[in-house]
Scaffold this motif. Structure first.
Motif, PDB file in Angstrom:
ATOM      1  N   ILE A   5     -13.014 -44.222  58.962  1.00 59.84           N
ATOM      2  CA  ILE A   5     -12.194 -45.412  58.721  1.00 59.84           C
ATOM      3  C   ILE A   5     -10.876 -44.963  58.113  1.00 59.84           C
ATOM      4  O   ILE A   5     -10.840 -44.229  57.142  1.00 59.84           O
ATOM      5  CB  ILE A   5     -12.910 -46.392  57.773  1.00 59.84           C
ATOM      6  CG1 ILE A   5     -14.229 -46.822  58.378  1.00 59.84           C
ATOM      7  CG2 ILE A   5     -12.015 -47.571  57.455  1.00 59.84           C
ATOM      8  CD1 ILE A   5     -15.064 -47.668  57.446  1.00 59.84           C
ATOM      9  N   ARG A   6      -9.788 -45.429  58.679  1.00 58.31           N
ATOM     10  CA  ARG A   6      -8.458 -45.070  58.178  1.00 58.31           C
ATOM     11  C   ARG A   6      -7.954 -46.162  57.245  1.00 58.31           C
ATOM     12  O   ARG A   6      -8.127 -47.343  57.518  1.00 58.31           O
ATOM     13  CB  ARG A   6      -7.486 -44.897  59.335  1.00 58.31           C
ATOM     14  CG  ARG A   6      -7.817 -43.711  60.180  1.00 58.31           C
ATOM     15  CD  ARG A   6      -6.605 -43.341  61.014  1.00 58.31           C
ATOM     16  NE  ARG A   6      -6.787 -42.053  61.610  1.00 58.31           N
ATOM     17  CZ  ARG A   6      -6.178 -40.951  61.185  1.00 58.31           C
ATOM     18  NH1 ARG A   6      -5.340 -41.007  60.196  1.00 58.31           N
ATOM     19  NH2 ARG A   6      -6.393 -39.818  61.783  1.00 58.31           N
ATOM     20  N   PHE A   7      -7.364 -45.744  56.147  1.00 56.89           N
ATOM     21  CA  PHE A   7      -6.773 -46.678  55.192  1.00 56.89           C
ATOM     22  C   PHE A   7      -5.268 -46.496  55.215  1.00 56.89           C
ATOM     23  O   PHE A   7      -4.761 -45.389  55.400  1.00 56.89           O
ATOM     24  CB  PHE A   7      -7.280 -46.414  53.766  1.00 56.89           C
ATOM     25  CG  PHE A   7      -8.742 -46.715  53.581  1.00 56.89           C
ATOM     26  CD1 PHE A   7      -9.182 -48.024  53.495  1.00 56.89           C
ATOM     27  CD2 PHE A   7      -9.666 -45.687  53.483  1.00 56.89           C
ATOM     28  CE1 PHE A   7     -10.525 -48.299  53.314  1.00 56.89           C
ATOM     29  CE2 PHE A   7     -11.005 -45.962  53.306  1.00 56.89           C
ATOM     30  CZ  PHE A   7     -11.441 -47.274  53.220  1.00 56.89           C
ATOM     31  N   SER A   8      -4.585 -47.589  54.984  1.00 58.23           N
ATOM     32  CA  SER A   8      -3.126 -47.498  54.938  1.00 58.23           C
ATOM     33  C   SER A   8      -2.679 -46.839  53.639  1.00 58.23           C
ATOM     34  O   SER A   8      -3.444 -46.709  52.682  1.00 58.23           O
ATOM     35  CB  SER A   8      -2.507 -48.884  55.066  1.00 58.23           C
ATOM     36  OG  SER A   8      -2.754 -49.634  53.896  1.00 58.23           O
ATOM     37  N   ARG A   9      -1.435 -46.427  53.598  1.00 60.71           N
ATOM     38  CA  ARG A   9      -0.890 -45.796  52.413  1.00 60.71           C
ATOM     39  C   ARG A   9      -0.914 -46.743  51.215  1.00 60.71           C
ATOM     40  O   ARG A   9      -1.178 -46.334  50.094  1.00 60.71           O
ATOM     41  CB  ARG A   9       0.552 -45.382  52.704  1.00 60.71           C
ATOM     42  CG  ARG A   9       0.915 -44.091  52.060  1.00 60.71           C
ATOM     43  CD  ARG A   9       2.278 -43.653  52.461  1.00 60.71           C
ATOM     44  NE  ARG A   9       2.167 -42.718  53.563  1.00 60.71           N
ATOM     45  CZ  ARG A   9       3.173 -42.258  54.253  1.00 60.71           C
ATOM     46  NH1 ARG A   9       4.391 -42.681  53.988  1.00 60.71           N
ATOM     47  NH2 ARG A   9       3.001 -41.394  55.210  1.00 60.71           N
ATOM     48  N   ARG A  10      -0.655 -48.003  51.462  1.00 65.63           N
ATOM     49  CA  ARG A  10      -0.676 -48.999  50.378  1.00 65.63           C
ATOM     50  C   ARG A  10      -2.059 -49.110  49.761  1.00 65.63           C
ATOM     51  O   ARG A  10      -2.194 -49.277  48.551  1.00 65.63           O
ATOM     52  CB  ARG A  10      -0.234 -50.371  50.903  1.00 65.63           C
ATOM     53  CG  ARG A  10       1.229 -50.458  51.145  1.00 65.63           C
ATOM     54  CD  ARG A  10       1.603 -51.849  51.581  1.00 65.63           C
ATOM     55  NE  ARG A  10       3.026 -51.904  51.888  1.00 65.63           N
ATOM     56  CZ  ARG A  10       3.614 -52.918  52.438  1.00 65.63           C
ATOM     57  NH1 ARG A  10       2.919 -53.988  52.766  1.00 65.63           N
ATOM     58  NH2 ARG A  10       4.896 -52.886  52.677  1.00 65.63           N
ATOM     59  N   THR A  11      -3.085 -49.027  50.560  1.00 60.56           N
ATOM     60  CA  THR A  11      -4.452 -49.110  50.054  1.00 60.56           C
ATOM     61  C   THR A  11      -4.745 -47.910  49.144  1.00 60.56           C
ATOM     62  O   THR A  11      -5.358 -48.067  48.087  1.00 60.56           O
ATOM     63  CB  THR A  11      -5.458 -49.161  51.216  1.00 60.56           C
ATOM     64  OG1 THR A  11      -5.106 -50.225  52.087  1.00 60.56           O
ATOM     65  CG2 THR A  11      -6.866 -49.349  50.721  1.00 60.56           C
ATOM     66  N   TRP A  12      -4.323 -46.698  49.562  1.00 62.32           N
ATOM     67  CA  TRP A  12      -4.525 -45.516  48.742  1.00 62.32           C
ATOM     68  C   TRP A  12      -3.772 -45.623  47.414  1.00 62.32           C
ATOM     69  O   TRP A  12      -4.310 -45.310  46.348  1.00 62.32           O
ATOM     70  CB  TRP A  12      -4.059 -44.255  49.481  1.00 62.32           C
ATOM     71  CG  TRP A  12      -5.048 -43.774  50.493  1.00 62.32           C
ATOM     72  CD1 TRP A  12      -4.918 -43.859  51.843  1.00 62.32           C
ATOM     73  CD2 TRP A  12      -6.308 -43.166  50.235  1.00 62.32           C
ATOM     74  NE1 TRP A  12      -6.022 -43.330  52.455  1.00 62.32           N
ATOM     75  CE2 TRP A  12      -6.906 -42.891  51.493  1.00 62.32           C
ATOM     76  CE3 TRP A  12      -6.995 -42.823  49.089  1.00 62.32           C
ATOM     77  CZ2 TRP A  12      -8.152 -42.290  51.601  1.00 62.32           C
ATOM     78  CZ3 TRP A  12      -8.233 -42.223  49.210  1.00 62.32           C
ATOM     79  CH2 TRP A  12      -8.800 -41.966  50.453  1.00 62.32           C
ATOM     80  N   VAL A  13      -2.529 -46.065  47.485  1.00 62.28           N
ATOM     81  CA  VAL A  13      -1.729 -46.202  46.274  1.00 62.28           C
ATOM     82  C   VAL A  13      -2.353 -47.230  45.341  1.00 62.28           C
ATOM     83  O   VAL A  13      -2.474 -47.014  44.132  1.00 62.28           O
ATOM     84  CB  VAL A  13      -0.266 -46.567  46.616  1.00 62.28           C
ATOM     85  CG1 VAL A  13       0.515 -46.955  45.369  1.00 62.28           C
ATOM     86  CG2 VAL A  13       0.409 -45.406  47.330  1.00 62.28           C
ATOM     87  N   GLY A  15      -5.460 -48.086  45.163  1.00 59.91           N
ATOM     88  CA  GLY A  15      -6.686 -47.499  44.617  1.00 59.91           C
ATOM     89  C   GLY A  15      -6.399 -46.548  43.465  1.00 59.91           C
ATOM     90  O   GLY A  15      -7.064 -46.577  42.425  1.00 59.91           O
ATOM     91  N   TRP A  16      -5.388 -45.690  43.636  1.00 59.03           N
ATOM     92  CA  TRP A  16      -5.018 -44.761  42.569  1.00 59.03           C
ATOM     93  C   TRP A  16      -4.480 -45.495  41.348  1.00 59.03           C
ATOM     94  O   TRP A  16      -4.772 -45.128  40.207  1.00 59.03           O
ATOM     95  CB  TRP A  16      -3.990 -43.749  43.070  1.00 59.03           C
ATOM     96  CG  TRP A  16      -4.631 -42.608  43.787  1.00 59.03           C
ATOM     97  CD1 TRP A  16      -4.581 -42.355  45.119  1.00 59.03           C
ATOM     98  CD2 TRP A  16      -5.445 -41.590  43.215  1.00 59.03           C
ATOM     99  NE1 TRP A  16      -5.318 -41.235  45.413  1.00 59.03           N
ATOM    100  CE2 TRP A  16      -5.853 -40.737  44.264  1.00 59.03           C
ATOM    101  CE3 TRP A  16      -5.872 -41.307  41.928  1.00 59.03           C
ATOM    102  CZ2 TRP A  16      -6.672 -39.632  44.042  1.00 59.03           C
ATOM    103  CZ3 TRP A  16      -6.684 -40.201  41.724  1.00 59.03           C
ATOM    104  CH2 TRP A  16      -7.071 -39.374  42.764  1.00 59.03           C
ATOM    105  N   VAL A  17      -3.672 -46.512  41.561  1.00 61.18           N
ATOM    106  CA  VAL A  17      -3.150 -47.300  40.443  1.00 61.18           C
ATOM    107  C   VAL A  17      -4.294 -47.939  39.676  1.00 61.18           C
ATOM    108  O   VAL A  17      -4.319 -47.942  38.440  1.00 61.18           O
ATOM    109  CB  VAL A  17      -2.141 -48.361  40.945  1.00 61.18           C
ATOM    110  CG1 VAL A  17      -1.827 -49.369  39.859  1.00 61.18           C
ATOM    111  CG2 VAL A  17      -0.863 -47.688  41.437  1.00 61.18           C
ATOM    112  N   LEU A  18      -5.257 -48.466  40.389  1.00 60.03           N
ATOM    113  CA  LEU A  18      -6.415 -49.097  39.760  1.00 60.03           C
ATOM    114  C   LEU A  18      -7.220 -48.070  38.945  1.00 60.03           C
ATOM    115  O   LEU A  18      -7.598 -48.332  37.798  1.00 60.03           O
ATOM    116  CB  LEU A  18      -7.299 -49.755  40.823  1.00 60.03           C
ATOM    117  CG  LEU A  18      -8.503 -50.523  40.316  1.00 60.03           C
ATOM    118  CD1 LEU A  18      -8.035 -51.729  39.513  1.00 60.03           C
ATOM    119  CD2 LEU A  18      -9.365 -50.960  41.470  1.00 60.03           C
ATOM    120  N   LEU A  19      -7.457 -46.891  39.521  1.00 60.24           N
ATOM    121  CA  LEU A  19      -8.199 -45.855  38.805  1.00 60.24           C
ATOM    122  C   LEU A  19      -7.442 -45.357  37.569  1.00 60.24           C
ATOM    123  O   LEU A  19      -8.039 -45.159  36.504  1.00 60.24           O
ATOM    124  CB  LEU A  19      -8.481 -44.677  39.738  1.00 60.24           C
ATOM    125  CG  LEU A  19      -9.596 -44.886  40.756  1.00 60.24           C
ATOM    126  CD1 LEU A  19      -9.643 -43.713  41.728  1.00 60.24           C
ATOM    127  CD2 LEU A  19     -10.929 -45.039  40.051  1.00 60.24           C
TER     128      LEU A  19
END
Length: 96
Positions: A5-13, A15-19
């Motif tokens: 499953i591919r995630f967009s760059r916004r989703t990764w960012v 996720g990192w902000v949340l963590l």
């Protein structure tokens, strides 16, 4: 083999902000929880209180005479006198 499953760059960012936010919040909570309790103020012995009052008198005299250059020396000649070094340090703010 299934396609990942591919995630967009916004989703990764996001996720990192949340963590990172969760990590910062957890660190702040742990720091607040582990703060040491303030030391209870212990009574000063009569001899130490008298010695501190004598030091304050000498400091005031030096200030009045204009010799308040920040250096004063004190000595105790009594044998067996209380060790008031901790009380003096606490009184004059040496624990900062």
């Amino acid at each position: 083999m299934p396609k990942p499953i591919r995630f967009s760059r916004r989703t990764w960012v996001a996720g990192w902000v949340l963590l990172c936010g969760a990590g910062i919040a957890a660190t702040a909570g742990l720091d607040a929880a582990s703060a040491p309790d303030p030391r209870p103020e212990e009574p000063v012995s009569a001899e130490c209180a008298e010695y501190i009052a004598d030091i304050e008198t000498q400091l005031a005299k030096a200030k009045q005479q204009g010799t308040d250059d920040g250096i004063l020396a004190f000595s105790r000649s009594k044998v067996g006198a209380d060790d008031c070094s901790d009380e003096i340090r606490d009184h004059f703010g040496g624990d900062r």
